[in-house]
Design an enzyme around this catalytic site. Structure first.
Site, PDB file in Angstrom:
ATOM      1  CB  SER A 197      -0.850  -0.023   1.362  1.00 54.72           C
ATOM      2  OG  SER A 197      -1.693   1.209   1.438  1.00 54.72           O
ATOM      3  CE1 TYR A 207      -4.095  -2.125   5.254  1.00 51.44           C
ATOM      4  CE2 TYR A 207      -3.373   0.284   4.581  1.00 51.44           C
ATOM      5  CZ  TYR A 207      -3.562  -1.168   4.191  1.00 51.44           C
ATOM      6  OH  TYR A 207      -3.958  -1.432   2.816  1.00 51.44           O
TER       7      TYR A 207
HETATM    8  N1  LIG Z   1      -8.636  -0.584  -1.389  1.00 49.40           N
HETATM    9  C1  LIG Z   1      -7.761  -0.135  -1.220  1.00 49.40           C
HETATM   10  O1  LIG Z   1      -7.640   1.305  -1.468  1.00 49.40           O
HETATM   11  C2  LIG Z   1      -6.397  -0.415  -1.049  1.00 49.40           C
HETATM   12  C3  LIG Z   1      -5.271   0.171  -0.945  1.00 49.40           C
HETATM   13  C4  LIG Z   1      -3.885  -0.285  -0.853  1.00 49.40           C
HETATM   14  C5  LIG Z   1      -3.994  -1.267  -0.599  1.00 49.40           C
HETATM   15  N2  LIG Z   1      -5.090  -2.416  -0.463  1.00 49.40           N
HETATM   16  C6  LIG Z   1      -4.514  -3.864  -0.387  1.00 49.40           C
HETATM   17  O2  LIG Z   1      -5.088  -4.541  -1.175  1.00 49.40           O
HETATM   18  C7  LIG Z   1      -5.584  -5.749  -0.916  1.00 49.40           C
HETATM   19  C8  LIG Z   1      -6.861  -5.967  -1.168  1.00 49.40           C
HETATM   20  O3  LIG Z   1      -7.845  -5.316  -0.527  1.00 49.40           O
HETATM   21  P1  LIG Z   1      -9.278  -4.715  -1.038  1.00 49.40           P
HETATM   22  O4  LIG Z   1      -9.445  -3.494  -1.025  1.00 49.40           O
HETATM   23  O5  LIG Z   1      -9.434  -5.370  -2.447  1.00 49.40           O
HETATM   24  O6  LIG Z   1      -9.983  -5.303   0.180  1.00 49.40           O
HETATM   25  P2  LIG Z   1     -11.417  -6.535   0.265  1.00 49.40           P
HETATM   26  O7  LIG Z   1     -12.312  -6.255  -0.780  1.00 49.40           O
HETATM   27  O8  LIG Z   1     -11.786  -6.207   1.409  1.00 49.40           O
HETATM   28  O9  LIG Z   1     -10.707  -7.862  -0.173  1.00 49.40           O
HETATM   29  C9  LIG Z   1      -9.924  -8.334   0.754  1.00 49.40           C
HETATM   30  C10 LIG Z   1      -9.536 -10.023   0.415  1.00 49.40           C
HETATM   31  O10 LIG Z   1      -8.635 -10.542   1.383  1.00 49.40           O
HETATM   32  C11 LIG Z   1      -9.162 -11.825   1.902  1.00 49.40           C
HETATM   33  N3  LIG Z   1      -8.818 -11.815   3.287  1.00 49.40           N
HETATM   34  C12 LIG Z   1      -9.172 -11.205   4.334  1.00 49.40           C
HETATM   35  N4  LIG Z   1      -8.712 -11.800   5.328  1.00 49.40           N
HETATM   36  C13 LIG Z   1      -7.966 -13.064   5.074  1.00 49.40           C
HETATM   37  C14 LIG Z   1      -7.411 -14.175   5.424  1.00 49.40           C
HETATM   38  N5  LIG Z   1      -7.290 -13.940   6.920  1.00 49.40           N
HETATM   39  N6  LIG Z   1      -7.060 -15.042   4.680  1.00 49.40           N
HETATM   40  C15 LIG Z   1      -7.168 -15.044   3.666  1.00 49.40           C
HETATM   41  N7  LIG Z   1      -7.953 -14.201   2.939  1.00 49.40           N
HETATM   42  C16 LIG Z   1      -8.286 -13.061   3.587  1.00 49.40           C
HETATM   43  C17 LIG Z   1     -10.753 -11.744   1.624  1.00 49.40           C
HETATM   44  O11 LIG Z   1     -11.186 -12.888   1.241  1.00 49.40           O
HETATM   45  P3  LIG Z   1     -12.290 -13.803   1.948  1.00 49.40           P
HETATM   46  O12 LIG Z   1     -12.940 -12.926   3.032  1.00 49.40           O
HETATM   47  O13 LIG Z   1     -13.207 -14.377   0.819  1.00 49.40           O
HETATM   48  O14 LIG Z   1     -11.639 -14.765   2.655  1.00 49.40           O
HETATM   49  C18 LIG Z   1     -11.003 -10.996   0.375  1.00 49.40           C
HETATM   50  O15 LIG Z   1     -10.826 -11.516  -0.965  1.00 49.40           O
HETATM   51  C19 LIG Z   1      -5.255  -5.822   0.591  1.00 49.40           C
HETATM   52  O16 LIG Z   1      -3.906  -6.382   0.813  1.00 49.40           O
HETATM   53  C20 LIG Z   1      -5.192  -4.401   0.954  1.00 49.40           C
HETATM   54  O17 LIG Z   1      -4.484  -3.907   2.032  1.00 49.40           O
HETATM   55  C21 LIG Z   1      -6.234  -1.958  -0.810  1.00 49.40           C
END
Ligand SMILES: NC(=O)c1ccc[n+]([C@@H]2O[C@H](COP(=O)([O-])OP(=O)(O)OC[C@H]3O[C@@H](n4cnc5c(N)ncnc54)[C@H](OP(=O)(O)O)[C@@H]3O)[C@@H](O)[C@H]2O)c1
Length: 269
Positions: A131, A144
């Site tokens: 991130s 975070y």
């Molecule tokens: N959205 C943003 O603005 C943003 C910005 C920077 C970085 N990120 C990073 O991008 C990545 C994806 O985030 P997102 O925004 O797409 O969030 P999201 O829609 O909440 O998706 C999170 C994913 O992670 C999985 N997950 C959560 N806890 C888990 C665990 N203990 N074991 C295995 N899988 C797990 C969930 O799968 P299940 O619930 O189906 O198991 C889901 O598929 C994250 O690492 C986040 O920190 C996001």
């Protein structure tokens, strides 16, 4: 580009799902993971296997099932992750541990599980979704930021350790993308008598507005494909709005206290 077998942790929603759907449309074999296979399997756009990154035996089982079925894993996208907000002083230790396990030690264990297969194949690509928040200590998002910053640093170390194995490891740091991450995020409650009350509440509104106005996660998919097409990937990549990428550049060139002042002004603290 030849067909690749791509394994994405957290392929059930948001960025992971968008990367998976995009790579599948480009002809690659994509396997994503979820903790809730029964609920999410039927309407998923990509193949899903069960995995919880906080459980090492489920990591090993998901990786070996995928290798048995598809013969190999060419690309690992370490994407699963969760958010957390709150004044560090008021964040329960159990929540800090949960975030560090999900965003840092879990992804490292996924790498440990996949490396033997990649070493045997003498090739492989690992992309850690970190991130832009991992480049700086943002107020009320300290845990975070620390979890993502830790993943950035360990990647640097592992790149050097694995440099003779034909394996490439890189970080891809997104800015704000419109996903459900805020729903699964732990929010330390805004306590009535907290000395941080007003500042935390205002910062939380600011953070949520940014995610809601975030970019389309398909952009991350496009960036991942570009990295896959590169013969010698860089150590760090960023994807997102220009202003967010610029914030990392400013952190590198400005004196620390100037940068801190920029953050204080940005969050109106
Ligand atoms: N959205 C943003 O603005 C943003 C910005 C920077 C970085 N990120 C990073 O991008 C990545 C994806 O985030 P997102 O925004 O797409 O969030 P999201 O829609 O909440 O998706 C999170 C994913 O992670 C999985 N997950 C959560 N806890 C888990 C665990 N203990 N074991 C295995 N899988 C797990 C969930 O799968 P299940 O619930 O189906 O198991 C889901 O598929 C994250 O690492 C986040 O920190 C996001």
């Amino acid at each position: 580009m030849e067909e690749k077998v791509v394994f994405i942790t957290g392929g059930s929603s948001g960025i992971g799902r968008a990367i998976g759907v995009f790579l599948k449309s480009k002809g690659h074999i994509v396997v994503g993971t979820t903790r809730y296979l029964d609920q999410k399997k039927s309407d998923s756009a990509i193949e899903l296997v069960s995995m919880d990154v906080t459980n090492n035996s489920s990591i090993k089982s998901a990786i070996s099932t995928t290798v048995e079925k598809h013969g190999r894993i060419d690309v690992l996208i370490n994407n699963a992750g969760i958010g957390i907000t709150g004044p560090v002083e008021e964040t329960p230790g159990s929540e800090i541990n949960r975030v560090m396990k999900t965003n840092f030690s879990g992804p490292v264990q996924v790498i440990q599980a996949v490396l033997p297969y990649m070493r045997q194949a003498k090739k492989g690509l690992i992309i850690n979704i970190t991130s832009i928040a991992g480049y700086m200590g943002l107020p009320y998002r300290g845990v975070y930021c620390a979890s993502k910053g830790a993943l950035e640093l360990i990647t640097e170390a592992m790149r050097i350790e694995t440099k003779d194995f034909g394996i490439h490891i890189t970080n891809l740091a997104p800015g704000d993308f419109a996903t459900n991450i805020a729903d699964g995020r732990f929010h330390a409650p805004v306590k009535e008598n907290s000395p941080y009350r007003e500042a935390y509440k205002n910062t939380l509104d600011n953070i949520n507005a940014h995610v809601e106005l975030g970019s389309d996660p398909i952009e991350v998919g496009r960036k991942v494909l570009k990295i896959m097409e590169t013969s010698n990937p860089r150590i760090h990549y960023k994807v997102g709005k220009r202003s967010q990428k610029m914030s990392v550049f400013l952190k590198h060139i400005l004196p620390d206290k100037w940068y801190e002042r920029l953050l204080i002004n940005h969050y109106k603290l």
